[in-house]
Write a protein that holds these residues in place. Structure first.
Motif, PDB file in Angstrom:
ATOM      1  N   ASP A  78       0.849  -1.183   0.000  1.00  0.00           N
ATOM      2  CA  ASP A  78       0.000   0.000   0.000  1.00  0.00           C
ATOM      3  C   ASP A  78       0.889   1.238   0.000  1.00  0.00           C
ATOM      4  OD1 ASP A  78      -1.959   1.834   0.205  1.00  0.00           O
ATOM      5  OD2 ASP A  78      -2.616   1.278   2.217  1.00  0.00           O
ATOM      6  N   THR A  79       0.812   2.007  -1.081  1.00  0.00           N
ATOM      7  CA  THR A  79       1.672   3.189  -1.178  1.00  0.00           C
ATOM      8  C   THR A  79       0.886   4.460  -0.891  1.00  0.00           C
ATOM      9  OG1 THR A  79       1.262   3.003  -3.541  1.00  0.00           O
ATOM     10  CG2 THR A  79       3.412   2.286  -2.743  1.00  0.00           C
ATOM     11  N   GLY A  80      -0.297   4.310  -0.283  1.00  0.00           N
ATOM     12  CA  GLY A  80      -1.105   5.482   0.045  1.00  0.00           C
ATOM     13  C   GLY A  80      -1.812   6.020  -1.184  1.00  0.00           C
ATOM     14  N   GLY A  81      -2.416   7.181  -1.045  1.00  0.00           N
ATOM     15  CA  GLY A  81      -3.079   7.798  -2.189  1.00  0.00           C
ATOM     16  C   GLY A  81      -4.498   7.316  -2.408  1.00  0.00           C
TER      17      GLY A  81
END
Lengths: 640, 284
Positions: free
Chosen positions: B69-72
């Motif tokens: 999960d890289t955010g955003g």
């Protein structure tokens, strides 16, 4: 399958609940300390009791494994503490071979029965199966209490075996498989520890069988009868499927071990000959038994023993599927295939016991049949692995501690399980049987992978159980050396086995004037690995202190947990933290969808609780441009 | 964290594979006729296992790296699976696994389903705590009768040889297994107390000796030398050093040895150990 459990507009809420027995709580919250924390009939308390019992056993078991490693690595060394504790088993602090063998026996028994069978099923299953299906308690709460206390008694008897032996060894020395004639007439042959220690071992195992049977009955009944409205079988979390399958295996396997144990006890103490043939000799006199078969014990034992492997690992598979989906924010890939694979493993698990016996003297034809069946069981295991990868694929993975351990489980399950392809072949067993290759295989798959499943479950469910989060930083510090450590311990054991190193040898060399003198020269290449593995084991066991600290510290000082800290979908996250005595505070939860609705397009959050009403689902479905049958769903939505 | 985990999984995979291919830890050289076939089957299996292991671990590492999960606020792919994929991997693994299972029966079949070849030398093996006893028929080619009531460790009658039986007169019982190179040998495995297991790594052969059973096994040693016999089934406190030796002798040495009565047989073996064996020994 469970059509009648789907909400039916003809029934009112109360009517329905009463008819199906769900949400009828027969006991109010207890007030006295004894009834609340000791002889409790609350499945949540019993679950925690099982977990604590397993925690005690696992540390005893690990301590024993370290002592074994120390003995084989530094044979002849005098350990000051052992001289004080076990003056006969370790005279002058030097471990005797019989002391080593009793460590082997107790380590195996402790770990297989009192850790791998209790914690995943009796512990997490007890606590979370009723909540996940929306029940207020187990079907038979008193039986549940009884099953724990019978198991506890079994553990007490086993621990007493350590100290009971008159000759001062620590307990029985015949291995956890207790093969006769060594177990039946070992005392006649003057094998240390095979007298009273062996008797206590049998009694302990018999008690354990009894406790597990009661538990299994309870799990099966609860799951089949107490599911709440809307909780059809195919909407259940995979954890519930795993606990259910495990309970069925336990129900069918433990009676066989119980019967075998009774026969062994009779052989040992009352002169019967179920497992002891005629014409045996002590070297001076003929032993007074006739007509038994040692191989019959092996059949009975492994008829139990192989399903037992799955009893240990299936709940871990369930927890892993559950946690992977939750932290990948993605529905379980192939839910239906996962359920069928669980059942296939459970079913096939009853037809492969003979692969423990290829070289036992059993008919070689039988061996060939067992070999094909054994490799077949690799297919559902592979299906599970593929589906775990499929679940991660395209996910948005959050690397919280439970997820780290769940991913570790997958890695370890592959590493440990895949060597079953070697050991399941009759031909290859001619060399690999009873070597360290076997040790490596089953420790990785049913030992360490199962333990990783438990760690994953513990970090995951701890906030629900105790109302506080476990410390995330400590969790990571625990994870890394543990996974590195277990690979360092068990991968080298494979090649030691290829070299030919046999199991259950108290030592492989002696130290004479500082020089290593091999007992068997063929083992020589393994000497550096023996040292390496021992150090890896010492370090890996030591770092488990971090877990213990985290566990007890977080229980009192951890950060307060919300009701649904992981943003998960299943019923345990819809209730208070920790759950009230009747689990849902008088509410009867209604379930509208499958267990793993993550990242549903158009939904407000990236998870949809199982209890979120249907209207929302209908809206979502419309926006997503697909169709669904109201209330039941179709296979596509994972809850047909 | 995802990338660290991926790297760990890949490094661990490489190191694990290295342990198997480094050559430091492998079988001792095979000295039986079926040995090379065994080694081929093991090699084939370990290749399949190794490829599957590496593929699964690499894929797992890739998944945790790629799909972290890289955010955003981007959501995961919403899918419940694919029946087509399920079918494919079920069928493919089933074919591979069942094929391995069938191939893995060949050596077993040749050893266990075929009787010992004609002309095989017969040796009766009686295991006891913690020693192997090998009984040879002697010049008459007939094994003397044995009786558990006659067993007496004190008078060195470990197998209970019945001295009233004429066939027993020339029988020899020693703690060393003597075989002739390139000649099949049939062992009749027995035990007089608990279960033991006959195990010679170089032979690629292991078989339990079970009380109450006579289990025949056969193999053909094809390299002269002296090899260790270990016990591979837990049999009591001295299990770890229940050691004997198997001698594989050239035909002439073998024949002259077999013609000797008990006392000289024993003496000749001791002599072999002392002198001749140095040139026969096949030890590292």
């Amino acid at each position: 399958m469970a059509e009648d459990d789907i909400p039916n507009e003809a029934h009112g809420t109360e009517e329905h609940a009463a008819e199906h027995g769900a949400a009828v709580h027969h006991h109010g919250p207890p007030t006295s300390f004894i009834r609340k924390y000791v002889f409790s009939i609350d499945h949540k308390v019993i679950g925690i009791q099982y977990l604590l019992l397993a925690l005690f056993s696992v540390f005893l078991g690990m301590l024993m494994s370290i002592m074994m490693r120390m003995n084989m690595t530094w044979p002849g060394h005098s350990w000051w503490l052992l001289a004080k504790l076990f003056p006969t088993g370790a005279p002058g602090g030097v471990m005797s071979p019989e002391f080593y063998l009793s460590l082997v026996t107790m380590h195996g028994t402790m770990m297989v029965f009192f850790v791998l069978t209790t914690a995943p099923q009796g512990g997490f299953g007890n606590y979370f199966l009723p909540i996940q299906i929306g029940a207020e308690d187990m079907a038979f709460p008193v039986l549940n209490m009884l099953s724990f206390w019978v198991t506890f008694l079994g553990l007490a008897v086993l621990v007493s075996a350590i100290f009971a032996a008159g000759n001062g060894v620590i307990g029985p020395t015949g291995g956890w498989t207790a093969y006769p004639p060594l177990s039946a007439i070992g005392d006649v042959l003057n094998v240390p520890g095979q007298g009273m220690g062996m008797n206590l071992w049998i009694i302990s195992i018999a008690l354990f069988c009894g406790g597990s049977l009661l538990g299994a009955l309870n799990f099966i009944t609860t799951l089949l009868n107490l599911r709440t409205r809307g909780m059809s079988l195919m909407r259940m979390p995979l954890t519930c499927w795993a606990w259910f399958t495990t309970a069925v295996l336990a129900l069918l396997a433990f009676p066989v071990l119980l019967a075998a144990g009774v026969l062994l006890f009779l052989d040992k103490n009352l002169g019967t000959s179920f497992f002891v043939p005629a014409g045996l000799s002590t070297g001076t006199t003929v032993i007074d038994h006739a007509g038994g078969s040692p191989i019959m014990w092996q059949h009975l034992f492994w008829f139990f023993g192989h399903p037992e492997v799955y009893i240990a690992i299936l709940p871990g598979m369930g927890a892993t599927s559950h946690i992977l989906s939750t932290f990948a924010r993605k529905p379980v890939f192939g839910y239906r295939a996962m359920v069928f694979a669980l059942f296939a493993i459970g079913l096939l698990g009853f037809f492969v016991w003979g692969h423990h016996m290829f070289i036992s003297g059993m008919s070689p034809y039988t061996g060939m049949a067992f070999s094909v069946l054994t490799l077949s069981i690799g297919v559902p295991s592979a299906i599970k692995t593929f589906n775990w990868l499929g679940t991660l694929w395209g996910g948005r993975i959050r690397f919280k501690t439970p997820m780290l351990f769940a991913i570790g489980f997958v890695s370890l399950f592959v590493a440990g399980g895949i060597t079953g392809l070697v050991l399941g072949q009759t031909t290859l067993d001619l060399s690999m049987h009873d070597t360290y290759f076997v040790l490596a295989h089953f420790h990785l798959v049913m030992g360490v992978a199962a333990i990783f499943g438990m760690f994953a479950g513990m970090y995951f469910w701890f906030p629900k159980m105790f109302g506080r989060m476990m410390n995330e930083t400590l969790g990571r510090i625990h994870f890394w050396p543990t996974i590195i450590g277990v690979y360092c311990i068990f991968i080298p054991m494979h090649v030691m086995g290829i070299v030919g190193m046999p199991r259950r040898y108290s030592q492989f060399y002696e130290i004479v004037n500082g020089q290593v003198q091999m007992i068997y020269n063929f083992n020589r290449p393994t000497v550096p690995l023996i040292h390496f593995v021992t150090w890896a084991a010492i370090i890996t066991v030591s770092v488990q202190v971090i877990f213990i600290f985290n566990f007890f510290w977080s229980m009192f000082k951890g950060q307060k947990a919300t009701d649904n800290p992981w943003e998960a979908t299943t019923l345990e996250w819809t209730t208070a933290t920790p759950p009230p005595h009747d689990n849902f505070g008088g509410r009867v939860p209604t379930v509208y969808r499958g267990a793993y609705e993550f990242s549903v397009p158009g939904a407000p959050d990236d998870f949809v609780m199982q209890t979120t009403p249907d209207e929302t689902e209908a809206n979502i479905v419309t926006t997503a441009g697909t169709h669904a049958v109201q209330g039941k769903g179709d296979g596509h939505n994972g809850h047909g | 964290m995802g990338r660290a985990l991926a790297v760990f999984i890949w490094v661990m995979t490489i190191l694990s594979v290295w342990m198997f291919v480094s050559g430091r830890w492998w079988f001792p050289v095979a000295i039986s006729e079926h040995g090379p076939a065994y080694d081929r089957q093991f090699f084939l299996t370990i290749m399949v296992v190794g490829i599957a292991f590496a593929a699964a671990q690499v894929a797992l590492g890739y998944a945790v790296w790629r799909f972290r999960d890289t955010g955003g606020g981007v959501r995961a792919v919403y899918t419940h699976g694919s029946n087509r994929l399920e079918m494919i991997w079920t069928v493919v693994t089933a074919i591979i696994f069942i094929t391995l299972a069938l191939l893995g029966q060949r050596v077993w079949f040749s050893l266990h389903m075929q009787p010992a070849p004609a002309g095989a030398a017969q040796v009766r093996v009686l295991a006891q705590q913690f020693q192997w006893n090998f009984q040879y028929a002697g010049a008459d080619g007939k094994f003397g009768h044995t009786d558990p009531r006659k067993i007496s460790d004190e008078s060195l009658n470990y197998v209970g040889l019945d001295d009233t039986d004429p066939a027993a007169k020339d029988d020899v019982v020693v703690q060393t297994l003597v075989t002739e190179v390139n000649r099949p040998v049939e062992l009749i495995l027995m035990s007089r107390d608990v279960t033991h297991s006959f195990w010679v790594p170089q032979l690629r052969y292991k078989q339990d000796a079970v009380p109450g059973l006579e289990i025949p096994i056969h193999f053909t040693p094809n390299q002269k030398g002296r090899y260790e016999i270990a016990c591979a089934e837990l049999c009591g406190q001295q299990h770890y050093k229940m050691r004997s030796y198997m001698l594989v002798l050239p035909a002439d040495e073998y024949d002259s040895l077999m013609a000797l009565p008990q006392a000289q047989f024993q003496a000749r073996i001791s002599e072999l150990y002392k002198n001749t064996l140095s040139r026969l020994t096949n030890l590292p």
